[in-house]
Write a protein that holds these residues in place. Structure first.
Motif, PDB file in Angstrom:
ATOM      1  N   LYS A  48      86.913  34.639 -31.255  1.00  0.00           N
ATOM      2  CA  LYS A  48      86.432  36.007 -30.400  1.00  0.00           C
ATOM      3  C   LYS A  48      84.921  36.131 -30.547  1.00  0.00           C
ATOM      4  CE  LYS A  48      87.188  40.969 -30.611  1.00  0.00           C
ATOM      5  NZ  LYS A  48      86.105  41.156 -29.675  1.00  0.00           N
ATOM      6  N   VAL A  49      84.517  36.473 -29.566  1.00  0.00           N
ATOM      7  CA  VAL A  49      82.978  36.867 -29.528  1.00  0.00           C
ATOM      8  C   VAL A  49      83.015  38.312 -29.088  1.00  0.00           C
ATOM      9  CG1 VAL A  49      80.667  36.137 -28.883  1.00  0.00           C
ATOM     10  CG2 VAL A  49      82.473  34.434 -29.208  1.00  0.00           C
ATOM     11  N   ILE A  50      82.417  38.488 -27.791  1.00  0.00           N
ATOM     12  CA  ILE A  50      82.679  39.718 -27.441  1.00  0.00           C
ATOM     13  C   ILE A  50      83.926  40.050 -26.823  1.00  0.00           C
ATOM     14  CG2 ILE A  50      81.700  41.258 -25.584  1.00  0.00           C
ATOM     15  CD1 ILE A  50      78.838  39.789 -26.088  1.00  0.00           C
ATOM     16  N   GLY A  51      84.322  38.909 -25.976  1.00  0.00           N
ATOM     17  CA  GLY A  51      85.946  38.824 -25.377  1.00  0.00           C
ATOM     18  C   GLY A  51      86.648  38.111 -26.403  1.00  0.00           C
ATOM     19  N   PRO A  52      87.969  37.800 -25.960  1.00  0.00           N
ATOM     20  CA  PRO A  52      88.609  37.119 -26.619  1.00  0.00           C
ATOM     21  C   PRO A  52      88.620  35.815 -26.648  1.00  0.00           C
ATOM     22  CG  PRO A  52      89.970  37.745 -24.751  1.00  0.00           C
ATOM     23  CD  PRO A  52      88.327  38.485 -24.767  1.00  0.00           C
ATOM     24  N   ALA A  53      88.957  34.902 -27.636  1.00  0.00           N
ATOM     25  CA  ALA A  53      88.976  33.446 -27.427  1.00  0.00           C
ATOM     26  C   ALA A  53      89.983  33.122 -26.173  1.00  0.00           C
ATOM     27  CB  ALA A  53      89.525  32.920 -28.796  1.00  0.00           C
ATOM     28  N   PHE A  54      89.514  31.979 -25.753  1.00  0.00           N
ATOM     29  CA  PHE A  54      90.459  31.412 -24.553  1.00  0.00           C
ATOM     30  C   PHE A  54      91.774  31.088 -25.063  1.00  0.00           C
ATOM     31  CE2 PHE A  54      86.406  30.376 -22.085  1.00  0.00           C
ATOM     32  CZ  PHE A  54      86.247  31.589 -21.532  1.00  0.00           C
ATOM     33  N   LYS A  55      91.721  30.423 -26.190  1.00  0.00           N
ATOM     34  CA  LYS A  55      93.381  30.210 -26.704  1.00  0.00           C
ATOM     35  C   LYS A  55      94.124  31.230 -27.219  1.00  0.00           C
ATOM     36  CE  LYS A  55      91.817  25.781 -29.099  1.00  0.00           C
ATOM     37  NZ  LYS A  55      91.736  24.971 -30.252  1.00  0.00           N
ATOM     38  N   ASP A  56      93.303  32.478 -27.346  1.00  0.00           N
ATOM     39  CA  ASP A  56      94.190  33.690 -27.666  1.00  0.00           C
ATOM     40  C   ASP A  56      94.785  34.239 -26.350  1.00  0.00           C
ATOM     41  OD1 ASP A  56      93.885  33.398 -30.240  1.00  0.00           O
ATOM     42  OD2 ASP A  56      92.167  34.973 -30.280  1.00  0.00           O
ATOM     43  N   VAL A  57      93.748  34.063 -25.248  1.00  0.00           N
ATOM     44  CA  VAL A  57      94.277  34.416 -23.762  1.00  0.00           C
ATOM     45  C   VAL A  57      95.527  33.708 -23.217  1.00  0.00           C
ATOM     46  CG1 VAL A  57      93.446  34.612 -21.513  1.00  0.00           C
ATOM     47  CG2 VAL A  57      92.018  35.108 -23.208  1.00  0.00           C
ATOM     48  N   ALA A  58      95.545  32.287 -23.625  1.00  0.00           N
ATOM     49  CA  ALA A  58      96.407  31.080 -23.305  1.00  0.00           C
ATOM     50  C   ALA A  58      97.721  31.593 -23.947  1.00  0.00           C
ATOM     51  CB  ALA A  58      96.085  30.048 -23.508  1.00  0.00           C
ATOM     52  N   ALA A  59      97.576  32.088 -25.268  1.00  0.00           N
ATOM     53  CA  ALA A  59      98.793  32.241 -25.953  1.00  0.00           C
ATOM     54  C   ALA A  59      99.419  33.643 -25.442  1.00  0.00           C
ATOM     55  CB  ALA A  59      98.472  32.549 -27.359  1.00  0.00           C
ATOM     56  N   ARG A  60      98.770  34.600 -25.234  1.00  0.00           N
ATOM     57  CA  ARG A  60      99.200  35.764 -24.708  1.00  0.00           C
ATOM     58  C   ARG A  60      99.952  35.820 -23.226  1.00  0.00           C
ATOM     59  NH1 ARG A  60      96.017  41.544 -24.786  1.00  0.00           N
ATOM     60  NH2 ARG A  60      96.638  41.450 -26.570  1.00  0.00           N
ATOM     61  N   TYR A  61      99.519  34.922 -22.430  1.00  0.00           N
ATOM     62  CA  TYR A  61      99.933  35.097 -21.211  1.00  0.00           C
ATOM     63  C   TYR A  61     100.960  33.665 -20.834  1.00  0.00           C
ATOM     64  CZ  TYR A  61      96.724  38.799 -19.999  1.00  0.00           C
ATOM     65  OH  TYR A  61      96.131  39.949 -20.006  1.00  0.00           O
ATOM     66  N   LYS A  62     101.026  32.883 -21.890  1.00  0.00           N
ATOM     67  CA  LYS A  62     101.833  31.326 -21.696  1.00  0.00           C
ATOM     68  C   LYS A  62     102.939  31.761 -21.069  1.00  0.00           C
ATOM     69  CE  LYS A  62     103.955  31.059 -26.318  1.00  0.00           C
ATOM     70  NZ  LYS A  62     104.336  30.162 -27.251  1.00  0.00           N
ATOM     71  N   ASP A  63     104.062  32.631 -21.052  1.00  0.00           N
ATOM     72  CA  ASP A  63     105.058  32.802 -20.686  1.00  0.00           C
ATOM     73  C   ASP A  63     105.352  33.699 -19.495  1.00  0.00           C
ATOM     74  OD1 ASP A  63     106.205  30.733 -22.391  1.00  0.00           O
ATOM     75  OD2 ASP A  63     106.503  32.185 -24.063  1.00  0.00           O
ATOM     76  N   GLN A  64     104.393  34.157 -19.181  1.00  0.00           N
ATOM     77  CA  GLN A  64     104.074  35.458 -17.998  1.00  0.00           C
ATOM     78  C   GLN A  64     104.207  34.412 -16.736  1.00  0.00           C
ATOM     79  OE1 GLN A  64     101.657  38.559 -18.661  1.00  0.00           O
ATOM     80  NE2 GLN A  64     101.421  38.903 -17.021  1.00  0.00           N
ATOM     81  N   LYS A  65     105.276  35.118 -15.855  1.00  0.00           N
ATOM     82  CA  LYS A  65     105.107  34.574 -14.423  1.00  0.00           C
ATOM     83  C   LYS A  65     103.731  35.078 -13.527  1.00  0.00           C
ATOM     84  CE  LYS A  65     107.950  34.494 -10.407  1.00  0.00           C
ATOM     85  NZ  LYS A  65     109.278  34.638  -9.655  1.00  0.00           N
ATOM     86  N   GLY A  66     103.153  34.135 -12.924  1.00  0.00           N
ATOM     87  CA  GLY A  66     102.085  34.674 -12.214  1.00  0.00           C
ATOM     88  C   GLY A  66     100.675  35.032 -13.107  1.00  0.00           C
ATOM     89  N   ALA A  67     100.713  34.373 -14.506  1.00  0.00           N
ATOM     90  CA  ALA A  67      99.354  34.519 -15.241  1.00  0.00           C
ATOM     91  C   ALA A  67      98.452  33.855 -14.542  1.00  0.00           C
ATOM     92  CB  ALA A  67      99.850  33.755 -16.570  1.00  0.00           C
ATOM     93  N   GLU A  68      98.466  32.581 -13.919  1.00  0.00           N
ATOM     94  CA  GLU A  68      97.307  31.871 -13.344  1.00  0.00           C
ATOM     95  C   GLU A  68      96.597  33.113 -12.242  1.00  0.00           C
ATOM     96  OE1 GLU A  68      96.125  28.073 -10.981  1.00  0.00           O
ATOM     97  OE2 GLU A  68      97.745  27.937 -12.501  1.00  0.00           O
TER      98      GLU A  68
END
Length: 96
Positions: free
Chosen positions: A34-54
């Protein structure tokens, strides 16, 4: 054989890191912390199973967002095209 297949993926991932850098994403984000915004890996983890995430992430890249990761809003990114937003979102979702 697996190494050959993996090697074929590396230029794509690198190209999208280059795209993220060129669009100033890295001013507020990094891949793994994390810097100002979340780490990209954390974003990927949060949305990995969500339909329509992309599509959801591409929209957030374009229009900005607030409240999901804390009090600091993400501004809209007018310098990013819709096609590039989709590429960036797809790349972020591949990170582990």
């Amino acid at each position: 054989m697996a190494a050959i297949g993996l090697a074929g993926l590396l230029p794509v991932a690198h190209a999208d890191l280059a795209l993220a850098t060129s669009k100033n994403c890295m001013a507020c984000h990094t891949v793994d912390r994390k810097v100002i915004g979340p780490a990209f890996k954390d974003v990927a983890a949060r949305y990995k199973d969500q339909k329509g995430a992309e599509e959801l992430l591409a929209t957030k890249i374009l229009k900005g967002g607030a409240g999901v990761w804390g009090p600091v809003p993400m501004p809209a990114n007018s310098q990013v095209s819709e096609a590039d937003a989709k590429k960036l979102a797809a790349w972020v979702l591949t990170l582990k």
